[in-house]
Design a protein around this motif. Structure first.
Motif, PDB file in Angstrom:
ATOM      1  N   GLY A  11       0.820  -1.202   0.000  1.00  0.00           N
ATOM      2  CA  GLY A  11       0.000   0.000   0.000  1.00  0.00           C
ATOM      3  C   GLY A  11       0.852   1.248   0.000  1.00  0.00           C
ATOM      4  N   THR A  12       0.163   2.383   0.059  1.00  0.00           N
ATOM      5  CA  THR A  12       0.812   3.690   0.094  1.00  0.00           C
ATOM      6  C   THR A  12       0.549   4.313   1.440  1.00  0.00           C
ATOM      7  N   LYS A  13       1.602   4.824   2.056  1.00  0.00           N
ATOM      8  CA  LYS A  13       1.399   5.499   3.333  1.00  0.00           C
ATOM      9  C   LYS A  13       2.343   6.680   3.452  1.00  0.00           C
ATOM     10  N   THR A  14       1.948   7.626   4.267  1.00  0.00           N
ATOM     11  CA  THR A  14       2.787   8.778   4.575  1.00  0.00           C
ATOM     12  C   THR A  14       3.515   8.510   5.875  1.00  0.00           C
ATOM     13  N   GLU A  15       4.829   8.627   5.823  1.00  0.00           N
ATOM     14  CA  GLU A  15       5.668   8.475   7.007  1.00  0.00           C
ATOM     15  C   GLU A  15       6.116   9.865   7.444  1.00  0.00           C
ATOM     16  N   THR A  16       6.236  10.081   8.742  1.00  0.00           N
ATOM     17  CA  THR A  16       6.757  11.350   9.248  1.00  0.00           C
ATOM     18  C   THR A  16       7.981  11.080  10.113  1.00  0.00           C
ATOM     19  N   ILE A  17       8.920  11.999  10.052  1.00  0.00           N
ATOM     20  CA  ILE A  17      10.134  11.923  10.849  1.00  0.00           C
ATOM     21  C   ILE A  17      10.424  13.323  11.387  1.00  0.00           C
ATOM     22  N   ILE A  18      11.168  13.376  12.462  1.00  0.00           N
ATOM     23  CA  ILE A  18      11.606  14.649  13.024  1.00  0.00           C
ATOM     24  C   ILE A  18      13.080  14.818  12.671  1.00  0.00           C
TER      25      ILE A  18
ATOM     26  N   TYR B 258       7.310  11.843   4.015  1.00  0.00           N
ATOM     27  CA  TYR B 258       7.538  11.232   2.713  1.00  0.00           C
ATOM     28  C   TYR B 258       6.466  10.182   2.490  1.00  0.00           C
ATOM     29  N   LEU B 259       6.176   9.930   1.226  1.00  0.00           N
ATOM     30  CA  LEU B 259       5.270   8.846   0.849  1.00  0.00           C
ATOM     31  C   LEU B 259       6.104   7.624   0.538  1.00  0.00           C
ATOM     32  N   VAL B 260       5.611   6.468   0.928  1.00  0.00           N
ATOM     33  CA  VAL B 260       6.270   5.221   0.560  1.00  0.00           C
ATOM     34  C   VAL B 260       5.208   4.293  -0.020  1.00  0.00           C
ATOM     35  N   VAL B 261       5.543   3.708  -1.167  1.00  0.00           N
ATOM     36  CA  VAL B 261       4.652   2.762  -1.831  1.00  0.00           C
ATOM     37  C   VAL B 261       5.309   1.388  -1.755  1.00  0.00           C
ATOM     38  N   VAL B 262       4.586   0.445  -1.161  1.00  0.00           N
ATOM     39  CA  VAL B 262       5.066  -0.928  -1.024  1.00  0.00           C
ATOM     40  C   VAL B 262       4.212  -1.789  -1.954  1.00  0.00           C
ATOM     41  N   PRO B 263       4.807  -2.363  -3.009  1.00  0.00           N
ATOM     42  CA  PRO B 263       4.033  -3.205  -3.918  1.00  0.00           C
ATOM     43  C   PRO B 263       3.691  -4.548  -3.283  1.00  0.00           C
ATOM     44  N   THR B 264       2.705  -5.200  -3.834  1.00  0.00           N
ATOM     45  CA  THR B 264       2.226  -6.482  -3.321  1.00  0.00           C
ATOM     46  C   THR B 264       3.328  -7.533  -3.267  1.00  0.00           C
ATOM     47  N   GLY B 265       4.213  -7.572  -4.247  1.00  0.00           N
ATOM     48  CA  GLY B 265       5.233  -8.609  -4.333  1.00  0.00           C
ATOM     49  C   GLY B 265       6.447  -8.415  -3.452  1.00  0.00           C
ATOM     50  N   LEU B 266       6.483  -7.352  -2.652  1.00  0.00           N
ATOM     51  CA  LEU B 266       7.661  -7.117  -1.824  1.00  0.00           C
ATOM     52  C   LEU B 266       7.667  -8.042  -0.616  1.00  0.00           C
ATOM     53  N   ASP B 267       8.769  -8.765  -0.461  1.00  0.00           N
ATOM     54  CA  ASP B 267       8.955  -9.655   0.673  1.00  0.00           C
ATOM     55  C   ASP B 267       9.675  -8.854   1.756  1.00  0.00           C
TER      56      ASP B 267
ATOM     57  N   VAL C 155       9.681   5.661  -3.029  1.00  0.00           N
ATOM     58  CA  VAL C 155       9.633   6.671  -1.976  1.00  0.00           C
ATOM     59  C   VAL C 155       9.620   8.063  -2.606  1.00  0.00           C
ATOM     60  N   TYR C 156       8.704   8.903  -2.100  1.00  0.00           N
ATOM     61  CA  TYR C 156       8.541  10.257  -2.614  1.00  0.00           C
ATOM     62  C   TYR C 156       8.672  11.245  -1.458  1.00  0.00           C
ATOM     63  N   PRO C 157       9.874  11.828  -1.297  1.00  0.00           N
ATOM     64  CA  PRO C 157      10.095  12.787  -0.219  1.00  0.00           C
ATOM     65  C   PRO C 157       9.328  14.090  -0.473  1.00  0.00           C
ATOM     66  N   GLN C 158       9.036  14.813   0.597  1.00  0.00           N
ATOM     67  CA  GLN C 158       8.326  16.087   0.508  1.00  0.00           C
ATOM     68  C   GLN C 158       9.238  17.217   0.970  1.00  0.00           C
ATOM     69  N   ALA C 159       9.453  18.201   0.092  1.00  0.00           N
ATOM     70  CA  ALA C 159      10.206  19.400   0.472  1.00  0.00           C
ATOM     71  C   ALA C 159       9.312  20.272   1.347  1.00  0.00           C
TER      72      ALA C 159
ATOM     73  N   PRO D 124      20.346  16.848   5.916  1.00  0.00           N
ATOM     74  CA  PRO D 124      20.018  16.079   7.131  1.00  0.00           C
ATOM     75  C   PRO D 124      18.680  15.333   6.988  1.00  0.00           C
ATOM     76  N   TYR D 125      17.727  15.912   6.262  1.00  0.00           N
ATOM     77  CA  TYR D 125      16.452  15.230   6.005  1.00  0.00           C
ATOM     78  C   TYR D 125      16.686  13.959   5.201  1.00  0.00           C
ATOM     79  N   PHE D 126      17.500  14.037   4.160  1.00  0.00           N
ATOM     80  CA  PHE D 126      17.812  12.859   3.349  1.00  0.00           C
ATOM     81  C   PHE D 126      18.437  11.764   4.207  1.00  0.00           C
ATOM     82  N   ASP D 127      19.390  12.135   5.046  1.00  0.00           N
ATOM     83  CA  ASP D 127      20.052  11.159   5.926  1.00  0.00           C
ATOM     84  C   ASP D 127      19.037  10.510   6.870  1.00  0.00           C
ATOM     85  N   ALA D 128      18.166  11.322   7.457  1.00  0.00           N
ATOM     86  CA  ALA D 128      17.158  10.807   8.388  1.00  0.00           C
ATOM     87  C   ALA D 128      16.132   9.937   7.667  1.00  0.00           C
ATOM     88  N   LEU D 129      15.772  10.315   6.446  1.00  0.00           N
ATOM     89  CA  LEU D 129      14.826   9.520   5.656  1.00  0.00           C
ATOM     90  C   LEU D 129      15.395   8.131   5.381  1.00  0.00           C
TER      91      LEU D 129
END
Length: 181
Positions: A9-16, A24-33, A69-73, A94-99
């Motif tokens: 599925g697709t979900k929005t993840e948040t980090i500090i 950022y949005l993350v899309v996990v396809p059905t076939g991912l183990d 993964v689709y990061p948000q500026a 630092p956002y990229f590193d934390a992501l």
């Protein structure tokens, strides 16, 4: 993250990051183990755009067993709105590193297969990432972007796409990127 099942599925993840909440949005396809390390494809939107737009318009998301993964500026007043800060000391490195750390904690990530693509301002940012975070990326793709800064210390596999009719980011910026990498 290789101990957790991968829920499709697709979900929005948040980090500090510092004192800022980032997402950022993350899309996990059905076939991912969830126990097999997966490639990561990062799609960086252009200026004054969104992660949602990039996830729908860029054509990166597929059925292959990878994390899409689709990061948000965030708002960057000096740039006139929402934009990626390509300054080495800027808030987006630092956002990229934390992501990446967040992805590795939550998902089974193959650290040797992290790819970044970006359009326009996102293209400038992936060129800067290739310069300042070369050990974190396998390759980049820049569409209608420019850069990198001239002080990069390593090479990077790169696909550069740029149209001659682009009047916002002129073709010479894309040609510079092509020739640099």
């Amino acid at each position: 993250g290789c101990d957790s099942p991968a829920v499709p599925g697709t979900k929005t993840e948040t980090i500090i990051v510092g004192s800022e909440e980032r997402s950022y949005l993350v899309v996990v396809p059905t076939g991912l183990d969830g126990s097999t390390p997966a490639a990561v494809l990062l799609g960086f939107h252009g200026g004054n755009s969104t992660a949602e737009y990039a996830s729908q318009a860029y054509g990166l998301t597929g059925d292959e067993p990878a994390l899409y993964v689709y990061p948000q500026a965030i708002s960057w007043p000096e740039a006139g709105g929402v934009a990626w800060n390509v300054d080495r000391e800027g808030h987006d490195f630092p956002y990229f590193d934390a992501l990446l750390a967040d992805l590795e904690a939550k998902y089974c990530v193959d650290e040797d297969r992290v790819f970044a693509a970006g359009q326009s301002n996102g293209g400038f940012f992936v060129n800067a990432l290739a310069c300042y975070r070369p050990d974190s990326l396998r390759a980049i793709a820049s569409v209608a972007g420019g850069g990198p800064p001239s002080q990069c210390t390593k090479g990077m596999a790169a696909m550069i796409i740029h149209g001659t009719a682009d009047t916002t980011v002129t073709i010479d910026k894309g040609m510079y990127s092509r020739d640099y990498w």
